[in-house]
Design a protein around this motif. Sequence first.
Motif, short mmCIF file in Angstrom:
data_model
loop_
_atom_site.label_atom_id
_atom_site.label_comp_id
_atom_site.label_asym_id
_atom_site.label_seq_id
_atom_site.Cartn_x
_atom_site.Cartn_y
_atom_site.Cartn_z
N MET A 273 96.28 120.00 83.75
CA MET A 273 97.40 120.44 84.57
C MET A 273 96.86 121.31 85.72
O MET A 273 96.18 122.30 85.47
CB MET A 273 98.39 121.25 83.73
CG MET A 273 99.05 120.43 82.63
SD MET A 273 100.23 121.47 81.71
CE MET A 273 100.93 120.25 80.59
N ASN A 274 97.21 120.95 86.93
CA ASN A 274 96.66 121.63 88.10
C ASN A 274 97.55 122.81 88.52
O ASN A 274 98.09 122.83 89.63
CB ASN A 274 96.49 120.63 89.25
CG ASN A 274 95.67 121.21 90.38
OD1 ASN A 274 95.06 122.27 90.24
ND2 ASN A 274 95.67 120.52 91.51
N ILE A 275 97.69 123.75 87.61
CA ILE A 275 98.48 124.96 87.87
C ILE A 275 97.75 126.12 87.20
O ILE A 275 96.87 125.91 86.38
CB ILE A 275 99.90 124.85 87.27
CG1 ILE A 275 99.80 124.49 85.78
CG2 ILE A 275 100.75 123.84 88.03
CD1 ILE A 275 101.08 124.64 85.02
N LEU B 286 95.05 116.90 87.23
CA LEU B 286 93.68 116.86 87.74
C LEU B 286 93.05 115.52 87.36
O LEU B 286 93.40 114.94 86.34
CB LEU B 286 92.88 118.02 87.14
CG LEU B 286 93.32 119.40 87.63
CD1 LEU B 286 92.88 120.49 86.66
CD2 LEU B 286 92.78 119.68 89.03
N LEU C 222 104.58 123.37 92.06
CA LEU C 222 103.27 123.44 91.40
C LEU C 222 102.55 124.75 91.69
O LEU C 222 101.90 125.32 90.81
CB LEU C 222 102.38 122.26 91.84
CG LEU C 222 102.75 120.89 91.28
CD1 LEU C 222 101.93 119.80 91.97
CD2 LEU C 222 102.55 120.84 89.78
N ARG D 129 100.01 115.04 91.98
CA ARG D 129 99.06 116.09 92.35
C ARG D 129 99.00 117.18 91.28
O ARG D 129 98.12 118.02 91.29
CB ARG D 129 99.47 116.71 93.69
CG ARG D 129 99.35 115.73 94.86
CD ARG D 129 99.84 116.37 96.14
NE ARG D 129 101.16 116.98 95.95
CZ ARG D 129 101.45 118.22 96.31
NH1 ARG D 129 100.55 118.99 96.88
NH2 ARG D 129 102.67 118.70 96.11
#
Lengths: 359, 248
Positions: free
Chosen positions: B60-62, B12, B41, B9
């Motif tokens: 990167m989903n942060i 992306l 995260l 997760r």
Amino acid sequence: MSEKVLMKGNEAFAEAAIRSGCRYYFGYPITPQNEIPEYMSRELPKVGGSFVQAESELAAISMAYGGAVAGGRVFVSSSSPGIALMQEGFSFLCSTEIPLVILNVSRGGPGVGGIQPGQADYYQATRGGGNGDYHLIVFAPSSIQEAVDMMEMAFRVAEEYRNPVMILADGLIGQMMEPVVLPNPIPDAVREGILKAKPWALTGTKEGRPHNVVKSLYLKPEELENRIMEMDLKYQKAKEQLVRYETNRLEEAEVVLVAYGSTARIAEEAMELLAEEGIQAGLIRPISLWPFPYEAFDKIPEKVKAVISVELSRGQMMDDVKIGSKGRFPVGLSSRVGGILITPPEIAADVKKVLGVER
Amino acid sequence: MKPVFEYTRGMLPEETTYCPGCTHGIAHRLIMEALDEKGLLGETIGVAPIGCSILAHHYMNIDMCESTHGRAPAIATGIRRVHPDKIVFTYQGDGDLASIGTGEIVHAAHRGERITSFFINNAIYGMTGGQMAPTSLLGQKTTTSMDGRMQELSGKPLRMAELIATIDGAVFVERVSLDSPGNVRKAKKAIRKAIEVQEKKLGFGFVEILSSCATNWGVTPVKALEWMRENMIPYYPLGNLKSPEEVK
């Protein structure tokens, strides 16, 4: 309001920044502004804030970007050559639309120059030393009181416009002592609300919202052009809303002096000397250097024989004085440089020379 | 039935702009997996460098920001002051960290900043098209060393992990490699430990990740991995240089 105290300029600036809600300061030693990092290192931890002595001005401005991108109310200070090193960061902060207040306690240049007061950072402040289409919003106080009073406004403007604001003070204001009334600290609730008012800030997603990204790179020319035009809208708005200046005895003037910062106070004394000799001099004191108060020049009566830029630099502000004068008046220069303060008799003599009078 | 592999997760669902054979994608995924496994995260802020991985925030989903060239550790320092309890990391290449940003990385380590720097060492400037880096090997041909890097002109390659390990504020320093599945697994372990060092507020953490740049080395992706094994690993020995008791 608190009572009047006698304070050194640099310490008053630092205290005013803390009272304006600043909790993060990043700096590197450079004369004549060392009292500021010293003061911040002592006082910020007492209010739960953070001081970091950076390894360079490049690092200091980068830390400031980090603190501000994370949502903090951040303040940096330096002096002319140190400000030169921060230009990379200024351009980057403008492109990423990150608010910050920068204080430049300027000294003589170019290069290492000297450590006495100077105003030769006018171009650096108003034209920018960084790359690209950007502007710092620049205010120039002429007294410690004015500097202290504009600090909270500077933070609010920086946050409203999402753009760095520079307070351009010279070494004289930084080093002298004057009686000053410090502003009351902003209420805790207001200060705590600052972060909440920044939905773009990097605070961690808590996996409850899309990730925030703060970026400066736009590889597609169309995207970059759109970005620059969006920023330009802000700058046009700033030109309408942020112009600040004062005028003095403009109506009866036969010659008009233009001066900012401590030089404006010296120019006012020169006006008295000239009046004793029957020469009526008026004054325009720009407080916002960018946006520059060009409209003030429209108030100059037609009978005025000359407009004289009084500055501790070789005609840097004179460019703006010429733009403002629109060719209506001859424009002259009265200046000392290298860290030497111009005196009222020197200004008066320059005025008489420009007017071609020996009275 | 429990799936044996899932897309993390932390990443992306974007196709990356990285070249075929580039190991940035693996490094990105390892860091995001490690954070995801620790449930961090949503508590992490990353700083992307100047270089190919300036686009790391696309993947990167942060929360992330871009950095000026080499200044990521200073930027992370500022973020750390405002958010003392978040995980803060920099992701930097060798031009960024080992050349223009040496001042910032050395002093972030020296202050013992509670951040983690992931250092992608592929022995070349990737984004600008294959110029010599401080980490380029002796004899390595680049667009600014067409006859191969010469010691008398450019010195010998800089070993950043060893340099950082001499600084007291750096408490965790390890060099890993992405040349093989076994080494990728070891890299993941080191990344996890480096993040633990930060969770436990122990000091500065540094993970040097030997990586490939098939495009600018002028070889195929498979040859690039072989080149890493034959040339990079002998000069840049793998292993832990420093680790606090708490994460051993």
